[in-house]
Scaffold this active site. Sequence first.
Site, PDB file in Angstrom:
ATOM      1  N   LYS A  27       9.022   0.438   6.335  1.00 30.12           N
ATOM      2  CA  LYS A  27       7.095   0.066   6.727  1.00 30.12           C
ATOM      3  C   LYS A  27       7.359   0.481   8.415  1.00 30.12           C
ATOM      4  O   LYS A  27       7.235  -0.366   8.973  1.00 30.12           O
ATOM      5  CB  LYS A  27       6.992  -0.824   5.458  1.00 30.12           C
ATOM      6  CG  LYS A  27       4.457  -0.389   6.143  1.00 30.12           C
ATOM      7  CD  LYS A  27       4.112  -1.557   5.723  1.00 30.12           C
ATOM      8  CE  LYS A  27       3.909  -1.330   3.917  1.00 30.12           C
ATOM      9  NZ  LYS A  27       3.441  -2.295   3.302  1.00 30.12           N
ATOM     10  N   MET A  41      -2.389   4.027   6.543  1.00 32.56           N
ATOM     11  CA  MET A  41      -2.082   2.839   8.116  1.00 32.56           C
ATOM     12  C   MET A  41      -0.522   3.337   7.891  1.00 32.56           C
ATOM     13  O   MET A  41       0.190   2.646   9.557  1.00 32.56           O
ATOM     14  CB  MET A  41      -2.576   1.570   7.898  1.00 32.56           C
ATOM     15  CG  MET A  41      -2.227   0.512   9.293  1.00 32.56           C
ATOM     16  SD  MET A  41      -2.813  -0.913   8.714  1.00 32.56           S
ATOM     17  CE  MET A  41      -2.110  -1.867  10.153  1.00 32.56           C
ATOM     18  N   ILE A  64       9.423   7.292   0.696  1.00 38.46           N
ATOM     19  CA  ILE A  64       8.608   6.675  -1.068  1.00 38.46           C
ATOM     20  C   ILE A  64       7.519   6.298  -1.133  1.00 38.46           C
ATOM     21  O   ILE A  64       6.991   5.699  -2.034  1.00 38.46           O
ATOM     22  CB  ILE A  64       9.502   5.502  -1.838  1.00 38.46           C
ATOM     23  CG1 ILE A  64       9.474   4.700  -0.241  1.00 38.46           C
ATOM     24  CG2 ILE A  64      11.355   6.458  -1.385  1.00 38.46           C
ATOM     25  CD1 ILE A  64      10.495   2.997  -0.873  1.00 38.46           C
ATOM     26  N   VAL A  80       6.509   4.215   4.507  1.00 40.22           N
ATOM     27  CA  VAL A  80       7.603   4.064   3.561  1.00 40.22           C
ATOM     28  C   VAL A  80       8.369   5.142   3.282  1.00 40.22           C
ATOM     29  O   VAL A  80       8.243   5.599   3.009  1.00 40.22           O
ATOM     30  CB  VAL A  80       6.398   3.073   2.801  1.00 40.22           C
ATOM     31  CG1 VAL A  80       8.237   1.641   2.134  1.00 40.22           C
ATOM     32  CG2 VAL A  80       5.223   2.178   2.893  1.00 40.22           C
ATOM     33  N   GLY A 117       0.953   5.318   2.987  1.00 40.15           N
ATOM     34  CA  GLY A 117      -0.578   4.723   2.690  1.00 40.15           C
ATOM     35  C   GLY A 117      -1.118   5.240   4.381  1.00 40.15           C
ATOM     36  O   GLY A 117      -0.957   6.346   5.280  1.00 40.15           O
ATOM     37  N   ASP A 143      -3.805  -8.334  -1.517  1.00 37.64           N
ATOM     38  CA  ASP A 143      -4.238  -7.761  -2.040  1.00 37.64           C
ATOM     39  C   ASP A 143      -3.198  -7.771  -3.485  1.00 37.64           C
ATOM     40  O   ASP A 143      -2.286  -7.411  -3.867  1.00 37.64           O
ATOM     41  CB  ASP A 143      -3.076  -6.204  -1.290  1.00 37.64           C
ATOM     42  CG  ASP A 143      -3.342  -5.097  -2.168  1.00 37.64           C
ATOM     43  OD1 ASP A 143      -5.075  -5.626  -2.952  1.00 37.64           O
ATOM     44  OD2 ASP A 143      -2.970  -4.081  -1.880  1.00 37.64           O
TER      45      ASP A 143
END
Length: 848
Positions: free
Chosen positions: A117, A97, A92, A100, A95, A210
């Site tokens: 993740k 790093m 889904i 997910v 990124g 974040d």
Amino acid sequence: MSIDKASWERVQSHFDELIDLEPTDRSVRLKALTLSDEDRSLLESLLASHDQRDPLLDSGSAPSLLALGESDEAEEDWTGRSLGPWQVEEQIGRGGMSVVHRGQRADGQFDKTVAIKVLDAEQLAADQRHRLTEEIRILARLEHPGLARLIDSGQSDDGDPYLVMEYVSGIPLNDHVDEQQLPVGERIKLIIQIARALQYAHQRQVIHCDVKPSNILVTAQGVAKVVDFGIASLDHAEPGNEARLYCSPAYAAPERLLGAAPTTSQDVFALGAVMYRMLSGRNIRPHDAMTGTHITEQPTPPSVATTQSIGETNAQPIHARELEGDLDAICMKAIAVDPDDRYASLSELILDLEAWQDHRPVSARNGGRVYVLSRWLRRHTAIAALGVLLVGALITGTVVSLDQARRASEQAERAVASRDFLIGILEAADPTLDYGYDPTASELLRRGAEQIQGQLEDQPTLLVELLHIIGKTQLERGLIDDARTSLDRAIERMGADRDHRDAASILASRGLVAYEDGLYEESVPWLEQAVSAAEDNQINKEDRHGILVQLADMHAVNLQTEEAVNVAERVLSEQPEFGNRVAAMRVKGMAMDLGGDMDGAEVVLSDALEQQRSVDPEHISAALIENDLAIVYWRQGRAEESLAMHQSSWRHKEAIFGENHPQTMTSLGNVAAITDGLGRHEEAKSIWLDSLERHRALFGPDHPSISYTHGMLALNAYLTDDLAGSREQMDEAYAVRSRLPEVTHQIDWLDYVDAIVHFEIGEAIDPERLGVTAEDCIEPAARRPLGQRLCVAWWILTAERQTNCPSDSTKGGIAELLSDWPERWVSRWETSAALCAEDSTAADSESS
């Protein structure tokens, strides 16, 4: 690829301009810009990350930016693979790093959709792996309705760490606000929700790093949940390397953009930026912080844009001057360029927002007495209309000003004292001060509690508050002795005065310490004092209900079932918040079961579990309800269902508390007990021995749980016909019990096991020691294994004494049971049955 200072300087002005444009206008404007391919790509990625709405991805921050210039190697796809007990489903998001996936529990223990993740092991340096491990330990303890929980973690066969997180069914904050056309007051309520969740995390040394609208989801029930905690704080610049920015530029504090380490102040800034966006309909413009200079033009106050973008939302007019004043001041203080000018904590921001809700003065406004008086008049319009205050306006203004000065001075003193206390704790963690010894968090808490005794003698209110925080944290960590010491010190400092704002919570925590100490009866008076303090100090309804639920729970633990039900129904009648409503239902169901209403208890507990699972099946409340429902199943004779429910409760608690927490070990013991009841004695014995060692490590040698576990090992040995082993374990159980201050109903059953063992080896005992009566034993086969033996032993002993003989139907049931029992039971029963037959014959002869 990193976002270096030079690159940011080239595109920042364009980014500022484009983020406020509609997609079509943005596209046209972007094409018209004269940019290099590299800068165009960077700008497009920045804009895309700003618009990112998937809260589970790192792509709303730097990880996606880091991926811009990477190679075109094939991305690893985890779909279809297993990670621990989790089955990985479709991807889904991705990124720089991490990747997910949506996932499901794969071992069949329970159904649960999660977000998995997987982090790229190659991008984690050795020290980052250590920080990740520590971060996971902290995140696993976060338990708040406003935070998406970390459920599990592990490592793939290839060495890639993975995190299993709560999959939140909701929509991003901005979408929710826009779709519902919420009025300003409702938007502020959401901000307060979010601030409380983040403040809870800050109190446990967790920084989000974040905070942005896409990382805040609002459920269908209107609950705001903050997601994607912790990963950003793992990234610290290594010596000689460029700092990487794991944050969203549109919501990041200036110092964060410059590469500063994460701080709680940066979360304050980010939430302020989110609030600005909610009220004005646009983002603040990123500061020129990357160049080390302050902004030359402050962001447009939210009130200017609010009158255009919010207007008369839901036909409720917006008071422009109110926004232009208090809310503007709150926003500007939250997003101040200099961290020292911001709110010192989210609790201060919450206080100002609540003051705005109540039309009270907000600290950010720094208003004079005219401002203070105007807010007073808004709250007391009837009195103002009568003109009563006109006469004393000057006097009132002077008093209010003096009061504000006093409060400001007190707050300043508290802030300095709190800062010094925290610095002292951090300094104590320096290994060089202890010759290389690196103290644990538990040790630091203990030292902190000792230090503040002398440091804060002149600030008793703050001293009590800090002792409370330390004690409550120690209780949550299972450090019962330390928690008792800290809380007793806080109570001693309060003395007879229960007006301290934390009095109710301190007394409630002390009651829970008594419970963990095994002093169940003592826990009730503490909780009753807590309820009185809550009512006297008029604490908020949600906290008061929480204490009432704890009181009901302690009544139930002490078998005061009627009192427990009454308190639980009192909470339910007052329409509590969701969490307390479900908790009250759980306690009511447990008390009903203890009172003998098993069917009614099952209905109440099943309803509570269904409600909890519909909102958050991994919340600790689900584990507690599962435990109580499993006990009801056992009493109803549904052993396999009981075991499955106990195992689910145990796994949930272990994921939340860790394997050595008292709550986890209680559920582990329940699993062992049901396993014993199903006849799987070797398996149960292994679990009991493991549980015994864990309890000793946590509580030391003398605790009710130690006595209880020895007793269960005695019962386990007895059920496998190991009478010598059973006697040995009973001796240990009694030795521990004799050193306890009181014998509770949790371990009074030891006498029955001891009695049956003595009966088995042929020693003379009084039938009353078996704890059963003729009425209990009319149908011995209907009882559990131990109950069956207690009843047959009772009939044998009373028959031998010629005081009681069973009916023919009872005799038949006993004969059927004995077909599977050791021979010694058969021979002794036949002897007693013969005595009953002789007695019956003699009685017939006399009557004839």
